[in-house]
Design a protein around this motif. Structure first.
Motif, PDB file in Angstrom:
ATOM      1  N   LEU A   1      87.973  41.988  50.983  1.00  0.00           N
ATOM      2  CA  LEU A   1      89.143  41.340  50.407  1.00  0.00           C
ATOM      3  C   LEU A   1      90.375  41.847  51.133  1.00  0.00           C
ATOM      4  CD1 LEU A   1      90.686  39.721  48.165  1.00  0.00           C
ATOM      5  CD2 LEU A   1      90.618  41.827  46.801  1.00  0.00           C
ATOM      6  N   TYR A   2      91.209  40.933  51.629  1.00  0.00           N
ATOM      7  CA  TYR A   2      92.423  41.291  52.360  1.00  0.00           C
ATOM      8  C   TYR A   2      93.647  40.900  51.545  1.00  0.00           C
ATOM      9  CZ  TYR A   2      89.453  41.914  56.482  1.00  0.00           C
ATOM     10  OH  TYR A   2      88.491  42.333  57.372  1.00  0.00           O
ATOM     11  N   LEU A   3      94.600  41.826  51.434  1.00  0.00           N
ATOM     12  CA  LEU A   3      95.864  41.587  50.754  1.00  0.00           C
ATOM     13  C   LEU A   3      97.007  41.960  51.692  1.00  0.00           C
ATOM     14  CD1 LEU A   3      94.985  43.298  47.344  1.00  0.00           C
ATOM     15  CD2 LEU A   3      94.892  40.843  47.842  1.00  0.00           C
ATOM     16  N   ASP A   4      98.155  41.354  51.489  1.00  0.00           N
ATOM     17  CA  ASP A   4      99.306  41.689  52.332  1.00  0.00           C
ATOM     18  C   ASP A   4      99.955  42.998  51.911  1.00  0.00           C
ATOM     19  OD1 ASP A   4      98.850  39.387  53.732  1.00  0.00           O
ATOM     20  OD2 ASP A   4     100.393  38.219  52.724  1.00  0.00           O
ATOM     21  N   SER A   5      99.692  43.434  50.680  1.00  0.00           N
ATOM     22  CA  SER A   5     100.222  44.715  50.194  1.00  0.00           C
ATOM     23  C   SER A   5      99.489  45.084  48.921  1.00  0.00           C
ATOM     24  CB  SER A   5     101.732  44.640  49.930  1.00  0.00           C
ATOM     25  OG  SER A   5     101.993  43.761  48.839  1.00  0.00           O
ATOM     26  N   PHE A   6      99.652  46.315  48.478  1.00  0.00           N
ATOM     27  CA  PHE A   6      99.153  46.712  47.167  1.00  0.00           C
ATOM     28  C   PHE A   6     100.099  46.164  46.100  1.00  0.00           C
ATOM     29  CE2 PHE A   6      97.264  50.221  49.716  1.00  0.00           C
ATOM     30  CZ  PHE A   6      95.948  50.096  49.292  1.00  0.00           C
ATOM     31  N   PRO A   7      99.594  45.869  44.895  1.00  0.00           N
ATOM     32  CA  PRO A   7     100.484  45.428  43.816  1.00  0.00           C
ATOM     33  C   PRO A   7     101.333  46.579  43.301  1.00  0.00           C
ATOM     34  CG  PRO A   7      98.263  45.690  42.985  1.00  0.00           C
ATOM     35  CD  PRO A   7      98.184  45.889  44.484  1.00  0.00           C
ATOM     36  N   LYS A   8     102.408  46.230  42.636  1.00  0.00           N
ATOM     37  CA  LYS A   8     103.297  47.219  42.025  1.00  0.00           C
ATOM     38  C   LYS A   8     103.038  47.277  40.536  1.00  0.00           C
ATOM     39  CE  LYS A   8     105.359  47.702  46.017  1.00  0.00           C
ATOM     40  NZ  LYS A   8     105.103  48.891  46.861  1.00  0.00           N
ATOM     41  N   TYR A   9     103.364  48.389  39.922  1.00  0.00           N
ATOM     42  CA  TYR A   9     103.271  48.497  38.472  1.00  0.00           C
ATOM     43  C   TYR A   9     104.249  47.531  37.827  1.00  0.00           C
ATOM     44  CZ  TYR A   9     100.448  52.720  38.608  1.00  0.00           C
ATOM     45  OH  TYR A   9      99.437  53.609  38.813  1.00  0.00           O
ATOM     46  N   THR A  10     103.816  46.920  36.724  1.00  0.00           N
ATOM     47  CA  THR A  10     104.699  45.998  36.016  1.00  0.00           C
ATOM     48  C   THR A  10     104.618  46.247  34.519  1.00  0.00           C
ATOM     49  OG1 THR A  10     102.975  44.325  35.865  1.00  0.00           O
ATOM     50  CG2 THR A  10     104.469  44.190  37.759  1.00  0.00           C
ATOM     51  N   TYR A  11     105.703  46.024  33.847  1.00  0.00           N
ATOM     52  CA  TYR A  11     105.777  46.105  32.391  1.00  0.00           C
ATOM     53  C   TYR A  11     106.372  44.788  31.916  1.00  0.00           C
ATOM     54  CZ  TYR A  11     105.317  50.958  33.668  1.00  0.00           C
ATOM     55  OH  TYR A  11     104.882  52.121  34.228  1.00  0.00           O
ATOM     56  N   TYR A  12     105.606  44.064  31.107  1.00  0.00           N
ATOM     57  CA  TYR A  12     106.000  42.723  30.691  1.00  0.00           C
ATOM     58  C   TYR A  12     106.261  41.830  31.903  1.00  0.00           C
ATOM     59  CZ  TYR A  12     106.467  44.281  25.875  1.00  0.00           C
ATOM     60  OH  TYR A  12     106.223  44.766  24.619  1.00  0.00           O
ATOM     61  N   GLY A  13     105.558  42.069  33.012  1.00  0.00           N
ATOM     62  CA  GLY A  13     105.703  41.233  34.187  1.00  0.00           C
ATOM     63  C   GLY A  13     106.926  41.533  35.031  1.00  0.00           C
ATOM     64  N   VAL A  14     107.686  42.582  34.700  1.00  0.00           N
ATOM     65  CA  VAL A  14     108.895  42.942  35.444  1.00  0.00           C
ATOM     66  C   VAL A  14     108.616  44.198  36.255  1.00  0.00           C
ATOM     67  CG1 VAL A  14     111.326  43.586  35.257  1.00  0.00           C
ATOM     68  CG2 VAL A  14     110.344  41.943  33.664  1.00  0.00           C
ATOM     69  N   VAL A  15     109.114  44.250  37.470  1.00  0.00           N
ATOM     70  CA  VAL A  15     108.937  45.434  38.305  1.00  0.00           C
ATOM     71  C   VAL A  15     110.130  46.367  38.106  1.00  0.00           C
ATOM     72  CG1 VAL A  15     108.620  46.297  40.643  1.00  0.00           C
ATOM     73  CG2 VAL A  15     107.651  44.087  39.983  1.00  0.00           C
ATOM     74  N   PRO A  16     109.990  47.419  37.302  1.00  0.00           N
ATOM     75  CA  PRO A  16     111.129  48.297  37.032  1.00  0.00           C
ATOM     76  C   PRO A  16     111.190  49.502  37.956  1.00  0.00           C
ATOM     77  CG  PRO A  16     109.362  48.821  35.540  1.00  0.00           C
ATOM     78  CD  PRO A  16     108.832  47.758  36.494  1.00  0.00           C
ATOM     79  N   GLY A  17     110.257  49.642  38.844  1.00  0.00           N
ATOM     80  CA  GLY A  17     110.185  50.839  39.677  1.00  0.00           C
ATOM     81  C   GLY A  17     108.950  51.635  39.331  1.00  0.00           C
ATOM     82  N   TYR A  18     108.729  52.688  40.064  1.00  0.00           N
ATOM     83  CA  TYR A  18     107.540  53.493  39.839  1.00  0.00           C
ATOM     84  C   TYR A  18     107.762  54.432  38.661  1.00  0.00           C
ATOM     85  CZ  TYR A  18     105.776  51.997  44.388  1.00  0.00           C
ATOM     86  OH  TYR A  18     105.312  51.261  45.437  1.00  0.00           O
TER      87      TYR A  18
END
Length: 224
Positions: free
Chosen positions: A60-77
């Motif tokens: 499986l190839y992806l362009d990047s790793f996913p980011k953590y999300t809370y309620y679908g929003v990326v607030p940072g790590y």
């Protein structure tokens, strides 16, 4: 996202002998045809169910790793263990703990063989196995970062992440009976009707509604 089959199944869920017994064929004249029909029926069933049947390996190839999300929003790590304790005790507040998960298609997932990525310097790295968790109980299976860790940053390029995994029920004998029954019936239809259309006089074509229902228990609704 891209997928590449690296090791095809070494056997089919239904053997040539089983297919010929179902078709009531005793001679070897059509062995090659029937063998090809077995493969065609199996591929169709895998596409319908979105599963792998007999053991096979994929990348499986992806362009990047996913980011953590809370309620679908990326607030940072922000790891879960650093969130205010009051938030975690509120029953009406749900944290998407698995926002960084990567679903792996074609369940059941047997194993994750390697996770590689191109780092910010353009060097291909292999992620240590203790830095991610494999979930081969859920369907589809998934991987997530290990507790208190994050997915590493990757270079801005296509296919920066490569996940090699093994999927399938195992050997042909492990494939559920319902799937095998559907494959046999599809082989029968393909063997009896070798053209795209049926031509005849006073010909009535009727579906057997229960046939496709044989695959219903094994269908995967969806995955990323």
């Amino acid at each position: 996202m891209a997928l590449k089959l690296t090791t095809a199944p070494t056997a089919e869920p239904v053997t040539l002998a089983e297919a010929k017994a179902h078709l009531r064929v005793d001679v070897a004249d059509d062995d090659l045809l029937i063998t090809n029909l077995i493969t065609a029926a199996r591929v169709h069933a895998e596409n319908v169910c979105r599963r792998a049947f007999v053991t096979q390996k994929w990348d499986l190839y992806l362009d990047s790793f996913p980011k953590y999300t809370y309620y679908g929003v990326v607030p940072g790590y922000v790891p879960v263990d650093q969130l205010p304790s009051g938030w975690l005790s509120m029953r009406n507040y749900a944290v998407r703990f698995r926002g960084g998960k990567i679903d792996l298609p074609f369940p059941p997932l047997q194993s994750v063989d390697a996770v590689k990525y191109t780092d910010l310097s353009g060097v291909v790295q292999t992620l240590a196995t203790n830095l991610y968790v494999v979930d081969n109980i859920s369907e589809p299976g998934a991987i997530t970062p290990a507790p208190d860790t994050y997915w590493p940053d990757t270079q801005n390029r296509v296919n920066a992440v490569q996940i090699s995994f093994t999927a399938g029920y195992g050997a042909a004998a492990a494939v559920p009976a319902g799937i095998k029954a559907w494959i046999l019936m599809r082989i029968g239809a393909l063997y009896e009707n070798r053209e795209e259309v049926l031509v005849g006089q006073r010909l009535v074509v009727a579906d057997l509604p229960f046939v496709d229902g044989l695959l219903d228990p094994y269908r995967i609704a969806g995955y990323v």
